[in-house]
Design an enzyme around this catalytic site. Structure first.
Site, mmCIF file in Angstrom:
data_model
loop_
_atom_site.group_PDB
_atom_site.id
_atom_site.type_symbol
_atom_site.label_atom_id
_atom_site.label_comp_id
_atom_site.label_asym_id
_atom_site.label_seq_id
_atom_site.Cartn_x
_atom_site.Cartn_y
_atom_site.Cartn_z
ATOM 1 N N ASP A 107 20.888 9.876 -57.563
ATOM 2 C CA ASP A 107 21.916 10.747 -56.992
ATOM 3 C C ASP A 107 22.927 9.872 -56.234
ATOM 4 O OD1 ASP A 107 23.424 12.512 -55.534
ATOM 5 O OD2 ASP A 107 21.722 13.568 -54.622
ATOM 6 N N GLU A 128 22.997 -18.457 -46.747
ATOM 7 C CA GLU A 128 21.678 -18.282 -47.358
ATOM 8 C C GLU A 128 21.744 -18.735 -48.803
ATOM 9 O OE1 GLU A 128 18.845 -15.668 -49.762
ATOM 10 O OE2 GLU A 128 20.969 -16.061 -49.930
ATOM 11 N N CYS A 151 20.656 -14.306 -42.790
ATOM 12 C CA CYS A 151 21.998 -13.824 -42.409
ATOM 13 C C CYS A 151 22.442 -14.318 -41.035
ATOM 14 C CB CYS A 151 22.025 -12.296 -42.417
ATOM 15 S SG CYS A 151 21.416 -11.609 -43.941
ATOM 16 N N THR A 153 22.381 -2.865 -52.243
ATOM 17 C CA THR A 153 22.772 -3.522 -50.976
ATOM 18 C C THR A 153 23.211 -4.965 -51.232
ATOM 19 O OG1 THR A 153 20.498 -4.191 -50.407
ATOM 20 C CG2 THR A 153 21.218 -2.052 -49.623
ATOM 21 N N SER A 165 11.712 -4.685 -43.305
ATOM 22 C CA SER A 165 12.838 -5.495 -42.810
ATOM 23 C C SER A 165 13.687 -4.689 -41.818
ATOM 24 C CB SER A 165 13.694 -6.030 -43.965
ATOM 25 O OG SER A 165 14.447 -4.997 -44.582
ATOM 26 N N HIS A 198 25.039 -6.573 -37.283
ATOM 27 C CA HIS A 198 24.857 -7.072 -38.649
ATOM 28 C C HIS A 198 24.698 -5.854 -39.551
ATOM 29 C CE1 HIS A 198 23.477 -9.018 -42.189
ATOM 30 N NE2 HIS A 198 22.254 -8.495 -42.100
ATOM 31 N N LYS A 200 21.236 3.129 -37.489
ATOM 32 C CA LYS A 200 19.857 2.985 -37.001
ATOM 33 C C LYS A 200 19.823 2.048 -35.790
ATOM 34 C CE LYS A 200 17.860 3.444 -41.681
ATOM 35 N NZ LYS A 200 17.083 4.677 -41.609
ATOM 36 N N SER A 210 16.934 -12.400 -41.353
ATOM 37 C CA SER A 210 15.535 -12.153 -41.681
ATOM 38 C C SER A 210 14.719 -13.423 -41.512
ATOM 39 C CB SER A 210 15.411 -11.655 -43.120
ATOM 40 O OG SER A 210 15.884 -10.341 -43.197
HETATM 41 N N1 CAA Z 1 21.343 12.036 -50.603
HETATM 42 C C1 CAA Z 1 21.566 11.532 -49.362
HETATM 43 N N2 CAA Z 1 20.739 10.599 -48.785
HETATM 44 C C2 CAA Z 1 19.689 10.184 -49.487
HETATM 45 C C3 CAA Z 1 19.383 10.667 -50.770
HETATM 46 C C4 CAA Z 1 20.277 11.620 -51.341
HETATM 47 N N3 CAA Z 1 20.083 12.146 -52.571
HETATM 48 N N4 CAA Z 1 18.272 10.050 -51.214
HETATM 49 C C5 CAA Z 1 17.867 9.196 -50.228
HETATM 50 N N5 CAA Z 1 18.726 9.287 -49.190
HETATM 51 C C6 CAA Z 1 18.694 8.540 -47.933
HETATM 52 C C7 CAA Z 1 17.298 8.374 -47.349
HETATM 53 O O1 CAA Z 1 16.922 9.501 -46.590
HETATM 54 C C8 CAA Z 1 17.485 7.116 -46.518
HETATM 55 O O2 CAA Z 1 18.149 7.428 -45.329
HETATM 56 P P1 CAA Z 1 17.364 7.262 -43.916
HETATM 57 O O3 CAA Z 1 16.924 5.832 -43.838
HETATM 58 O O4 CAA Z 1 18.374 7.626 -42.892
HETATM 59 O O5 CAA Z 1 16.216 8.208 -43.990
HETATM 60 C C9 CAA Z 1 18.462 6.285 -47.343
HETATM 61 O O6 CAA Z 1 19.096 7.197 -48.233
HETATM 62 C C10 CAA Z 1 17.790 5.203 -48.177
HETATM 63 O O7 CAA Z 1 16.762 5.802 -48.914
HETATM 64 P P2 CAA Z 1 15.366 5.086 -49.126
HETATM 65 O O8 CAA Z 1 14.872 4.539 -47.823
HETATM 66 O O9 CAA Z 1 14.495 5.976 -49.880
HETATM 67 O O10 CAA Z 1 15.873 3.873 -50.048
HETATM 68 P P3 CAA Z 1 15.034 2.745 -50.753
HETATM 69 O O11 CAA Z 1 13.581 2.889 -50.499
HETATM 70 O O12 CAA Z 1 15.473 2.746 -52.185
HETATM 71 O O13 CAA Z 1 15.529 1.377 -50.070
HETATM 72 C C11 CAA Z 1 16.407 -0.249 -48.623
HETATM 73 C C12 CAA Z 1 16.477 1.212 -49.064
HETATM 74 C C13 CAA Z 1 15.024 -0.527 -47.986
HETATM 75 C C14 CAA Z 1 17.481 -0.498 -47.591
HETATM 76 C C15 CAA Z 1 16.621 -1.170 -49.868
HETATM 77 O O14 CAA Z 1 17.911 -0.990 -50.369
HETATM 78 C C16 CAA Z 1 16.400 -2.653 -49.580
HETATM 79 O O15 CAA Z 1 15.282 -3.159 -49.676
HETATM 80 N N6 CAA Z 1 17.478 -3.427 -49.235
HETATM 81 C C17 CAA Z 1 17.394 -4.861 -48.970
HETATM 82 C C18 CAA Z 1 16.791 -5.170 -47.619
HETATM 83 C C19 CAA Z 1 17.703 -4.826 -46.455
HETATM 84 O O16 CAA Z 1 18.910 -4.652 -46.592
HETATM 85 N N7 CAA Z 1 17.128 -4.755 -45.242
HETATM 86 C C20 CAA Z 1 17.899 -4.471 -44.048
HETATM 87 C C21 CAA Z 1 17.272 -5.068 -42.807
HETATM 88 S S1 CAA Z 1 17.021 -6.830 -43.035
HETATM 89 C C22 CAA Z 1 18.585 -7.505 -42.781
HETATM 90 O O17 CAA Z 1 19.432 -6.891 -42.213
HETATM 91 C C23 CAA Z 1 18.842 -8.879 -43.330
HETATM 92 C C24 CAA Z 1 19.650 -8.741 -44.576
HETATM 93 O O18 CAA Z 1 20.869 -8.716 -44.542
HETATM 94 C C25 CAA Z 1 18.933 -8.640 -45.839
#
Ligand code: CAA
Length: 406
Positions: A29, A81, A113, A156, A206, A238, A247, A325
């Site tokens: 979606d 990185e 980062c 991302t 993370s 960041h 968050k 990270s």
């Molecule tokens: N409509 C609206 N919102 C929706 C939706 C829909 N149909 N479906 C899901 N969502 C929302 C969820 O509710 C969630 O929001 P909340 O967190 O507010 O609840 C959001 O969309 C994401 O959904 P999920 O958590 O289910 O998504 P996911 O499991 O596929 O993964 C992620 C999300 C963990 C960020 C993933 O993209 C990821 O692993 N990214 C890389 C790691 C990362 O960026 N980490 C960040 C912290 S570490 C850091 O900052 C260092 C760095 O740069 C890497």
């Protein structure tokens, strides 16, 4: 002495992917990427655009846009990185291509980062120590975020560089050395082994590590202060994806309120939404359009703030939070310098972003596959990717990377 950021400029790839296109291709979606993560587009690099070429482009824009003579630069640090060699630093290629003076200390910093914030504070220390002797530091954040096709991290991704000139008479942002706080903890939340072009991430963990680091670094910077947010004009974080900034702000409010702020508590949730709209959301549009650029993503929010509100917020304080990270983090307080609005034209990357080309999913996937082998290809032609008018990576000959003005 108030040291800080004297010049800022962004440079990124010529192509981008629309997040709705990616969502449709992955059977997701689109609201998940657009609202759930908060992303609209993400920058995609061709094999000819790498960490070096983006850093050179951003560095050249910072020097020219802010009238800084390259001979004034006495330290060059590239935080990344996405290094291009296990031994040779990205910074030394950049040093040559920007024609910097040989009497210049040059190195690369790596901590996911966090590398550019490490470079920024090291440059401030270099100036405060007296060793700079009136010279300036050029700190460049440059990265390509790659998680791989069909992975949770795929939406991302992003790519780009932000160059900052650091000086003892900063024209944009002064940073208060007495309110810089640090945090370090060994965690496996995101990492990229030597044999992999793609990052591994324990995504949800993370996010938790990021929030823990925010609490720790903030406490080190400002102690138990519970009314910091009231005094600030902006909170810059960041931004691996836009929702992460929400968050993070929620966690800062929880620190100040001394309790959980959640949707279940209407009053505190409304306070959070108002505070986020005032202090955070207005400066996230570049991140939403470019994606995660790792080391540079915090500084993209600063560019966004300065291009919009430098005049109205002159003299006001802002907080900056950098997270890498693994993990390392810094929280600090800066003050917007009076007159910073004069540099709006040099800061604003709108024209660059408008000139980008929207890639189809097939083109994006072909670029991902092409980038897997590009480090060992002998001849790459920038024109074949529609690139011209810049410095590009054109292949590796006799194990040496080649960079060409094309
Ligand atoms: N409509 C609206 N919102 C929706 C939706 C829909 N149909 N479906 C899901 N969502 C929302 C969820 O509710 C969630 O929001 P909340 O967190 O507010 O609840 C959001 O969309 C994401 O959904 P999920 O958590 O289910 O998504 P996911 O499991 O596929 O993964 C992620 C999300 C963990 C960020 C993933 O993209 C990821 O692993 N990214 C890389 C790691 C990362 O960026 N980490 C960040 C912290 S570490 C850091 O900052 C260092 C760095 O740069 C890497």
């Amino acid at each position: 002495m108030i040291t800080g950021i004297d010049a800022l400029a962004f440079a990124g790839p010529a192509g981008y992917l629309d997040m709705s296109d990616l969502a449709c291709a992955r059977g997701v979606d689109p609201a998940k990427y657009l609202n759930g993560l908060g992303q609209r587009r993400m920058a995609i690099a061709t094999p000819c655009e790498d960490t070096v070429t983006m850093a050179v482009d951003a560095g050249a824009r910072a020097l020219a846009g802010f009238d800084v003579d390259p001979a004034e630069i006495g330290t060059l640090i590239v935080g990344t990185e996405t290094g291009v060699d296990h031994s040779k630093p990205v910074a030394v290629y950049v040093h040559e291509l920007l024609k910097l003076d040989q009497r210049c200390r040059t190195f690369e910093t790596k901590h996911a980062c966090y590398g550019a914030m490490a470079g920024l504070t090291a440059s401030m220390d270099w100036i405060a120590s007296g060793r700079a002797r009136g010279r300036k530091a050029l700190v460049i954040a440059s990265d390509i975020a790659r998680y791989g096709l069909n992975t949770p991290g795929e939406p991302t991704q992003g790519a780009g560089a932000v160059a900052m000139i650091v000086s003892e008479k900063p024209r944009l942002l002064g940073i208060d050395p007495s309110r810089i706080g640090d945090y370090t903890r060994q965690v496996m939340d995101f990492w990229r082994p030597l044999y992999s072009k793609y990052a591994f991430a324990d995504g949800h963990y993370s996010i938790q590590c990021y929030l823990d680091a925010l609490v720790g670094a903030r406490a080190d910077a400002v102690g138990e202060c519970v009314d910091l947010l009231d005094s600030l004009a902006a909170c810059l974080y960041h931004v691996p994806f836009v929702k992460m900034a929400f968050k993070a702000h929620q966690r800062q409010l929880e620190i100040e309120h001394g309790g959980v702020v959640s949707r279940d508590h209407n009053e505190s949730w409304q306070v959070l939404k108002d505070s986020y709209q005032r202090l955070v959301a207005p400066w996230l549009s570049l991140n939403a359009d470019i994606g995660n650029i790792y080391t540079g993503s915090l500084f993209l929010t600063l560019i966004d703030l300065l291009r919009q509100q430098a005049s109205a917020l002159a003299g006001r304080e802002v907080s900056l939070f950098s997270y890498g990270s693994g993990c390392g983090a810094t929280f600090c307080i800066g003050r917007i310098i009076d007159g910073a609005e004069r540099w709006r034209g040099a800061l604003d990357p709108s024209a660059q972003l408008q000139a980008r080309r929207r890639l189809s999913i097939d083109e994006y996937e072909a670029l991902v596959h092409a980038s897997e082998t590009s480090d060992s290809l002998e001849a790459l032609d920038p024109a074949s990717f529609g690139l011209h008018g810049g410095v590009y990576y054109t292949g590796t000959r006799d194990h040496c990377r080649q960079y060409t003005h094309a």
